[in-house]
Design a protein around this motif. Structure first.
Motif, PDB file in Angstrom:
ATOM      1  N   CYS A   1      11.639  -5.490  15.426  1.00 37.75           N
ATOM      2  CA  CYS A   1      10.263  -5.600  15.893  1.00 37.75           C
ATOM      3  C   CYS A   1       9.941  -7.055  16.207  1.00 37.75           C
TER       4      CYS A   1
ATOM      5  N   HIS B   1       7.216  -8.455  16.010  1.00 37.18           N
ATOM      6  CA  HIS B   1       6.207  -9.017  15.111  1.00 37.18           C
ATOM      7  C   HIS B   1       6.911  -9.695  13.937  1.00 37.18           C
ATOM      8  N   ARG B   2       7.286  -8.948  12.914  1.00 37.85           N
ATOM      9  CA  ARG B   2       7.898  -9.611  11.760  1.00 37.85           C
ATOM     10  C   ARG B   2       9.269  -9.045  11.432  1.00 37.85           C
ATOM     11  N   GLY B   3       9.913  -8.482  12.475  1.00 37.89           N
ATOM     12  CA  GLY B   3      11.335  -8.163  12.340  1.00 37.89           C
ATOM     13  C   GLY B   3      11.681  -6.854  11.669  1.00 37.89           C
ATOM     14  N   ALA B   4      10.718  -6.002  11.430  1.00 32.93           N
ATOM     15  CA  ALA B   4      11.074  -4.714  10.817  1.00 32.93           C
ATOM     16  C   ALA B   4      11.897  -3.892  11.798  1.00 32.93           C
TER      17      ALA B   4
ATOM     18  N   CYS C   1       6.442   0.788  15.309  1.00 30.51           N
ATOM     19  CA  CYS C   1       7.061   0.090  14.187  1.00 30.51           C
ATOM     20  C   CYS C   1       6.452   0.592  12.888  1.00 30.51           C
TER      21      CYS C   1
ATOM     22  N   TYR D   1       6.117  -0.836  10.112  1.00 33.17           N
ATOM     23  CA  TYR D   1       5.527  -1.853   9.221  1.00 33.17           C
ATOM     24  C   TYR D   1       4.037  -2.049   9.515  1.00 33.17           C
ATOM     25  N   HIS D   2       3.688  -2.431  10.759  1.00 30.75           N
ATOM     26  CA  HIS D   2       2.256  -2.620  11.074  1.00 30.75           C
ATOM     27  C   HIS D   2       1.837  -1.872  12.338  1.00 30.75           C
ATOM     28  N   GLY D   3       2.728  -1.008  12.814  1.00 26.02           N
ATOM     29  CA  GLY D   3       2.335  -0.096  13.865  1.00 26.02           C
ATOM     30  C   GLY D   3       2.362  -0.599  15.296  1.00 26.02           C
ATOM     31  N   TRP D   4       3.026  -1.695  15.582  1.00 25.55           N
ATOM     32  CA  TRP D   4       3.161  -2.088  16.996  1.00 25.55           C
ATOM     33  C   TRP D   4       3.903  -0.964  17.732  1.00 25.55           C
TER      34      TRP D   4
HETATM   35  S1  FES Z   1       6.994  -5.908  11.813  1.00 25.93           S
HETATM   36 FE1  FES Z   1       6.690  -4.416  13.291  1.00 25.93          FE
HETATM   37  S2  FES Z   1       4.582  -4.247  13.463  1.00 25.93           S
HETATM   38 FE2  FES Z   1       4.860  -5.806  12.003  1.00 25.93          FE
END
Ligand code: FES
Ligand SMILES: [Fe+2]
Length: 421
Positions: free
Chosen positions: A99, A101-104, A119, A121-124
């Motif tokens: 991802c 954002h923060r790599g999930a 994603c 983790y935070h839904g992107w």
């Molecule tokens: S790591 Fe994917 S939305 Fe935050």
């Protein structure tokens, strides 16, 4: 298009040339020992990781595994988190499963089908083409340009139904990489063949030890006395060395025997009508640099792939592609026991891997002297060093570049020597 009648005849003549010679062909270089460190030294393992696995075209999937838009498949054999996604336009694309954002991991299942990729983790949310479509609470980001935050893509190209991945953005196209082999494989209809089986086996040896057992016929009489030896005349084997480290072997059945006499096959089994005489009557196998070995016949295309799993362990993947089969007549070649157990021939090929690894790690082992018959192994090693960059390799781990272009297809001094008789 199958092989021309002239080429078939030349191969037949080359088989007799090989059987009759009393020394390596005139001008064929002496092959210096392959340093043992290439199988046991962590420095060489690291060079392979940084160069070979990063710059080569690697087989990742068959279209049957992700047949429709939205289908995806995780692929981590090159030690990178990659996801293959079937796009709405019908193309298969490859992305880092990371991802922005923060790599999930955006995808957590091994395979499946999705409309969009959210994603966990935070839904992107990403589209099937990897674009970032929406983020949660966009008002809380300042200056986030969604158009530059799509999933990072990886080179992905197809040959027929097979999907290859390359981690190097500057790599040549897959077709250029295959070179003459792409034409030679036309008769095997990679665009028709379906995936019949795909299994993984763990082995306790360096990946090259396992692979090399499948790239020469010098071992056939010792290792395969009752399985391969009766169907393959190793003295008449003809090796061909191609650009980029690829190679081919073609060996006829023992004299006077037709292929189907030595390997009877049910008449109901689907066949590729386009396969020519050599494909039907000989054992023909290609090595595709770096890690693919595959016999090819009218009945099946069963690539075996070798992946490192640390320096002294590897995973062997056995694939079976076959011409479209009628229901109830699923080919069972190499897929006996449903992947729980290796086929008899592969068991024979892999039986010494662990012991070879141990002995190569011992103080008693220095290097590998290869015969002319085993030249494909040397050719592979030369190509590996060129890809790594010779100057990047410690002197004691290099192979000398002794096989010149004059022995690389389409050049082949044997063809001239043969005519002179
Ligand atoms: S790591 Fe994917 S939305 Fe935050
Ligand atoms: Fe073998």
């Amino acid at each position: 298009m199958s092989m021309s009648p002239e080429e078939v005849q030349t191969l037949r003549d080359l088989m007799e040339f090989e059987a009759a010679r009393t020394a390596p062909p005139e001008g064929f270089p002496h092959l210096p020992d392959i340093p043992a460190g290439r199988y046991i030294d962590p420095r060489f393992f690291e060079l392979e990781r940084q160069h070979i696995w990063k710059k080569s075209w690697l087989l990742a999937a068959h279209i049957d595994e992700l047949p429709d838009p939205g289908c995806f498949l995780l692929w981590e054999n090159a030690d990178q988190p990659i996801v293959l996604i079937h796009g709405d336009d019908g193309r298969i694309n490859a992305f880092y499963n990371t991802c922005r954002h923060r790599g999930a991991p955006v995808v957590t299942e091994k395979s499946g089908q999705k409309k969009r990729f959210a994603c966990p983790y935070h839904g992107w949310v990403y589209s099937r083409e990897g674009e970032l479509m929406a983020v949660r609470d966009p008002q809380d980001f300042s200056e986030l340009d969604l158009s530059t935050r799509g999933l990072k893509s990886v080179r992905c190209e197809s040959f027929g139904n097979l999907i290859f991945v390359n981690l190097d953005a500057d790599a040549p196209s897959l077709l250029d990489w295959l070179g003459p082999i792409a034409d030679e494989w036309e008769e095997f209809q990679f665009d028709q063949c379906r995936l019949a089986a795909r299994h993984v086996f763990d082995l306790d040896c360096n990946w090259k030890i396992a692979m090399e057992a499948n790239t020469e016929v010098y071992h056939v009489r010792s290792i395969h006395p009752t399985t391969v030896a009766p169907i393959l005349d190793d003295r008449r084997n003809v090796n061909t060395l191609y650009p980029n480290g690829h190679g081919r072997m073609v060996a006829p059945t023992p004299r006077g025997k037709a292929a189907l006499d030595v390997m009877p096959v049910s008449p109901d089994i689907a066949q590729l009508d386009t396969v020519g005489e050599i494909g039907r009557s000989c054992t023909q196998s290609y090595g595709l640099f770096p890690n693919w070995v595959s016999p090819l016949s009218q009945f099946a295309i069963p690539p075996i792939l070798f992946w490192p799993n640390g320096i002294d362990k590897c995973r062997m993947e056995t694939w079976t592609m076959a011409p479209p089969w009628k229901e109830g007549l699923r080919p069972s070649f190499w897929a006996e026991n449903d992947g729980k157990e290796l086929s008899a021939v592969l068991k024979e090929d892999t039986q010494f891997g662990e012991k070879i690894q141990k002995s190569m790690e011992s103080y008693g082992f220095e290097g590998v002297p290869l015969s002319y018959q085993e030249a494909r192994i040397y050719h592979w090693n030369q190509a590996a060093d060129l890809m790594i960059g010779i100057d990047n390799i410690p002197c004691e781990l290099r192979v000398e570049q002794v096989i010149g272009d004059d022995w690389i297809y389409p050049n082949d001094p044997r063809r001239e020597q043969m005519k002179k008789g």
